[in-house]
Write a protein that holds these residues in place. Structure first.
Motif, PDB file in Angstrom:
ATOM      1  N   MET A   1      40.978  46.128  32.737  1.00 10.66           N
ATOM      2  CA  MET A   1      41.986  46.119  33.801  1.00 10.66           C
ATOM      3  C   MET A   1      41.326  46.232  35.175  1.00 10.66           C
ATOM      4  SD  MET A   1      45.078  45.642  33.836  1.00 10.66           S
ATOM      5  CE  MET A   1      45.943  45.265  35.338  1.00 10.66           C
ATOM      6  N   LEU A   2      40.318  47.102  35.248  1.00 15.94           N
ATOM      7  CA  LEU A   2      39.597  47.224  36.517  1.00 15.94           C
ATOM      8  C   LEU A   2      38.905  45.923  36.865  1.00 15.94           C
ATOM      9  CD1 LEU A   2      38.116  50.795  36.383  1.00 15.94           C
ATOM     10  CD2 LEU A   2      39.543  49.834  38.171  1.00 15.94           C
ATOM     11  N   ARG A   3      38.398  45.256  35.811  1.00 18.96           N
ATOM     12  CA  ARG A   3      37.744  43.984  36.033  1.00 18.96           C
ATOM     13  C   ARG A   3      38.714  42.983  36.645  1.00 18.96           C
ATOM     14  NH1 ARG A   3      34.090  42.408  30.856  1.00 18.96           N
ATOM     15  NH2 ARG A   3      32.432  43.864  31.341  1.00 18.96           N
ATOM     16  N   PHE A   4      39.929  42.974  36.078  1.00 14.93           N
ATOM     17  CA  PHE A   4      40.959  42.063  36.584  1.00 14.93           C
ATOM     18  C   PHE A   4      41.218  42.323  38.068  1.00 14.93           C
ATOM     19  CE2 PHE A   4      45.518  41.548  37.471  1.00 14.93           C
ATOM     20  CZ  PHE A   4      45.600  40.171  37.340  1.00 14.93           C
ATOM     21  N   LEU A   5      41.363  43.584  38.423  1.00 13.69           N
ATOM     22  CA  LEU A   5      41.636  43.914  39.831  1.00 13.69           C
ATOM     23  C   LEU A   5      40.467  43.513  40.717  1.00 13.69           C
ATOM     24  CD1 LEU A   5      43.474  47.328  39.624  1.00 13.69           C
ATOM     25  CD2 LEU A   5      44.383  45.078  40.198  1.00 13.69           C
ATOM     26  N   ALA A   6      39.237  43.720  40.227  1.00 13.08           N
ATOM     27  CA  ALA A   6      38.066  43.362  41.028  1.00 13.08           C
ATOM     28  C   ALA A   6      38.007  41.854  41.252  1.00 13.08           C
ATOM     29  CB  ALA A   6      36.797  43.845  40.321  1.00 13.08           C
ATOM     30  N   VAL A   7      38.264  41.088  40.185  1.00 11.01           N
ATOM     31  CA  VAL A   7      38.232  39.627  40.316  1.00 11.01           C
ATOM     32  C   VAL A   7      39.322  39.159  41.267  1.00 11.01           C
ATOM     33  CG1 VAL A   7      38.614  37.480  39.070  1.00 11.01           C
ATOM     34  CG2 VAL A   7      37.209  39.237  38.064  1.00 11.01           C
ATOM     35  N   LEU A   8      40.500  39.788  41.163  1.00 13.54           N
ATOM     36  CA  LEU A   8      41.603  39.418  42.053  1.00 13.54           C
ATOM     37  C   LEU A   8      41.249  39.726  43.502  1.00 13.54           C
ATOM     38  CD1 LEU A   8      44.319  38.163  41.643  1.00 13.54           C
ATOM     39  CD2 LEU A   8      45.346  40.421  41.685  1.00 13.54           C
ATOM     40  N   LEU A   9      40.564  40.853  43.707  1.00 12.26           N
ATOM     41  CA  LEU A   9      40.153  41.214  45.066  1.00 12.26           C
ATOM     42  C   LEU A   9      39.191  40.171  45.628  1.00 12.26           C
ATOM     43  CD1 LEU A   9      40.177  43.404  47.300  1.00 12.26           C
ATOM     44  CD2 LEU A   9      38.104  44.297  46.260  1.00 12.26           C
ATOM     45  N   VAL A  10      38.232  39.737  44.800  1.00  9.62           N
ATOM     46  CA  VAL A  10      37.279  38.722  45.260  1.00  9.62           C
ATOM     47  C   VAL A  10      38.015  37.423  45.590  1.00  9.62           C
ATOM     48  CG1 VAL A  10      35.335  37.294  44.571  1.00  9.62           C
ATOM     49  CG2 VAL A  10      35.317  39.713  44.070  1.00  9.62           C
ATOM     50  N   TRP A  11      38.990  37.052  44.747  1.00 15.82           N
ATOM     51  CA  TRP A  11      39.780  35.845  45.009  1.00 15.82           C
ATOM     52  C   TRP A  11      40.491  35.967  46.358  1.00 15.82           C
ATOM     53  CZ3 TRP A  11      40.687  31.109  42.866  1.00 15.82           C
ATOM     54  CH2 TRP A  11      41.789  30.419  43.360  1.00 15.82           C
ATOM     55  N   TRP A  12      41.069  37.138  46.569  1.00 16.27           N
ATOM     56  CA  TRP A  12      41.804  37.374  47.816  1.00 16.27           C
ATOM     57  C   TRP A  12      40.862  37.219  49.014  1.00 16.27           C
ATOM     58  CZ3 TRP A  12      41.610  41.597  51.388  1.00 16.27           C
ATOM     59  CH2 TRP A  12      42.663  41.620  52.298  1.00 16.27           C
TER      60      TRP A  12
END
Lengths: 155, 99, 90, 100
Positions: A1-12
Motif C-alpha cells: 500500500m505504501l508502494r502504491f502511494l509512493a508511485v502515485l506521488l511520483v506520478w503526481w
C-alpha cells in the motif's frame, strides 16, 4: 500500500500536479505496484518511516560539509590531501542496509566506497589523517536506526 | 532577475567547455568518463536554469531524462570497457540502486 | 539580450569544437566520449531553438543510448585486437 | 520580495562557484580516485544550491517537488557512478594495466 502511494506521488510530480491525469495515474500506479511486487519481493527490511526525515537531514548536512571540505582543500595552494585506501568491517546486515551505507558514504566527507565484499568495505580516503572510523560508525548507526535493525555490536 | 539566470547559464557553459579539455587530454579512459559524468551533472543544472530563464517548464523533463540516462553510460563503460566482472563476486554491482 | 547572444555564441563554438574533436580524434574511445558531449550540447542547442521535445529526444538518444551502443562497439574492437588498439591511439 | 530575489541570486551564484570548484578539482587533483571525490561531492553541492535557488520560482507545489526529485535522482546516480568508477579503477590497478 505504501508502494502504491509512493508511485502515485511520483506520478503526481511528473505530471506537474495535473488533476485530469490523476485518474489515469491511479491505474498506472496499480500496475507498477503489481509489477514491482513481483520483481522486488519484500527483502525483510522495513524503513522506520518516522526516522526518514531525520536521516535525510543528517545526509544533506553531511554532504554539504563534504562539498565544503573538498572545496577548501582544493582552494588551498598547498593542496592538503593525503589519499589512501582503508579497509573496514561493516556490522550492518546483508542486503539493502549495507548498500545504502556504501552509497551514502560516497557522499560523506572524505570517504568513497570502492568495494563491498561480504562485510569488508574498502574505502578510498581523501585525507587519511581525518577521524574516519568515528565518521563511518556514525553513518552506520544512522542507517541501522533507519532500518530499525540491530548491528549486534555495542557502538 | 533573468540577467542573473543568463549569467549563471553562461558560467555553467564555460565550465562545460573546461571539461572538454579533460576529455581530450585525460591520461586514462577513466578520466574521460569522469569528464562525461561532469557533463551530465552540469547539463542537468544548466537545463534547470534555462527552464526558468526561458519560462518553459518542459525543460525540467529533459533534465530528468538526462539525470536518469547519465548513469547508463557510466554503467556501460564500467561493465564493457573496463570490465570489472573478472571476480564473479562483484557482479552484484548493477543491482545496488534497486532497493 | 546581450547575454543571450553570448550564450548562443558560446554554444555554437562548443558545438563546433566537440564535433571537430569527435571527427579528428584518433583514439576511438576519445571520439565516443566527445560524441556524448556533443549530444548533450546539441540538446542544449535544441532548447535554445525553442524545441524542448526534440531536446528531450536528443538527450535520451544522443547523450544516452547512442553513447552506450558506441561504448559497447569500442569494447568489442578492443577485445578483438587488444594489441592494435593501443598502437592506434598514438 | 527583493530580499528573496537577493537570496536566490546568492544561492545560484554559490552553486556556480561550487561547479567551478568541481571542474577545478578535475584539473588539480593528482589521480583518478581523488578526482572522483571532487566531482561527486562538490558538484552535488552545486546542484543542490542551484535547485534551492530555483525553488521559489516554481509555480506550484508539484513543480517544486519535481526539482527536488531531480536532485535526489542526481545524488543517487552520482553516488552509484562514483562507486562503480572507483571499483573499475581499483580493478585495473590490481590486474593488468592494459590502458595507456
Amino acid at each position: 500500500m505504501l508502494r502504491f502511494l509512493a508511485v502515485l506521488l511520483v506520478w503526481w510530480i511528473l505530471t506537474d500536479g495535473e488533476a485530469s491525469a490523476l485518474a489515469f495515474g491511479v491505474g498506472v500506479a496499480v500496475l507498477v505496484m503489481l509489477v514491482s511486487a513481483v520483481l522486488f519481493p519484500r527483502s525483510g527490511y522495513r524503513l522506520v518511516w518516522y526516522r526518514v526525515p531525520g536521516f535525510l537531514w543528517f545526509f544533506v548536512v553531511q554532504s554539504a560539509v563534504a562539498g565544503l571540505d573538498v572545496a577548501r582543500r582544493l582552494l588551498a595552494p598547498s593542496l592538503p590531501i593525503a589519499p589512501g585506501l582503508r579497509a573496514l568491517t561493516v556490522h550492518l546486515p546483508e542486503g539493502a542496509p549495507r548498500w545504502l551505507l556504501a552509497n551514502v558514504l560516497s557522499l560523506l566527507p572524505g570517504t568513497l566506497s570502492v568495494r563491498l565484499q561480504d562485510n569488508q568495505l574498502l574505502m578510498h580516503c581523501l585525507d587519511t589523517g581525518m577521524p574516519l572510523e568515528a565518521q563511518v560508525r556514525q553513518a552506520e548507526r544512522r542507517v541501522a536506526a533507519l532500518f530499525g535493525v540491530d548491528t549486534g555490536v555495542a557502538l | 532577475m533573468s540577467l542573473v539566470l543568463a549569467l549563471v547559464a553562461i558560467f555553467l557553459l564555460l565550465t562545460l567547455m573546461a571539461g572538454l579539455w579533460r576529455i581530450w587530454h585525460g591520461p586514462k579512459d577513466v578520466d574521460r568518463m569522469l569528464a562525461a559524468q561532469l557533463f551530465g551533472t552540469t547539463g542537468v543544472a544548466l537545463l534547470l536554469v534555462l527552464a526558468e530563464a526561458m519560462a518553459t517548464p518542459a525543460l525540467r523533463d529533459v533534465a530528468l531524462v538526462l539525470a536518469v540516462l547519465a548513469i547508463v553510460a557510466t554503467v556501460a563503460f564500467v561493465t564493457r570497457v573496463a570490465q570489472i566482472d573478472r571476480p564473479s563476486a562483484d557482479r552484484k554491482e548493477g543491482a545496488d540502486d534497486t532497493p | 539580450m546581450m547575454t543571450e547572444l553570448l550564450l548562443d555564441l558560446l554554444l555554437v563554438v562548443s558545438l563546433l569544437l566537440t564535433a571537430l574533436c569527435a571527427l579528428l580524434a584518433q583514439d576511438l574511445f576519445r571520439a565516443v566520449v566527445m560524441f556524448m558531449a556533443f549530444g548533450l550540447l546539441m540538446a542544449l542547442a535544441w532548447v535554445r531553438l525553442q524545441a524542448p521535445d526534440i531536446a528531450l529526444a536528443e538527450a535520451a538518444l544522443g547523450a544516452g543510448l547512442t553513447g552506450v551502443l558506441l561504448l559497447d562497439a569500442v569494447s568489442h574492437f578492443r577485445q578483438s585486437d587488444s594489441g592494435a588498439g593501443s598502437g592506434e591511439s598514438s | 520580495m527583493t530580499l528573496l530575489e537577493l537570496a536566490q541570486a546568492v544561492l545560484l551564484l554559490a552553486g556556480c562557484f561550487f561547479y567551478a570548484i568541481g571542474t577545478l578539482g578535475l584539473f588539480r587533483f593528482p589521480d583518478t580516485l581523488t578526482r572522483i571525490h571532487a566531482l561527486t561531492k562538490v558538484d552535488n553541492l552545486g546542484l543542490g544550491l542551484i535547485v534551492l535557488g530555483l525553488l521559489p520560482f516554481a509555480a506550484h507545489l508539484a513543480a517544486a517537488a519535481k526539482l527536488l526529485l531531480i536532485w535526489l535522482l542526481a545524488l543517487a546516480a552520482s553516488a552509484t557512478a562514483a562507486h562503480l568508477v572507483a571499483l573499475a579503477v581499483r580493478q585495473q590497478q590490481e590486474g593488468n594495466p592494459h590502458d595507456d
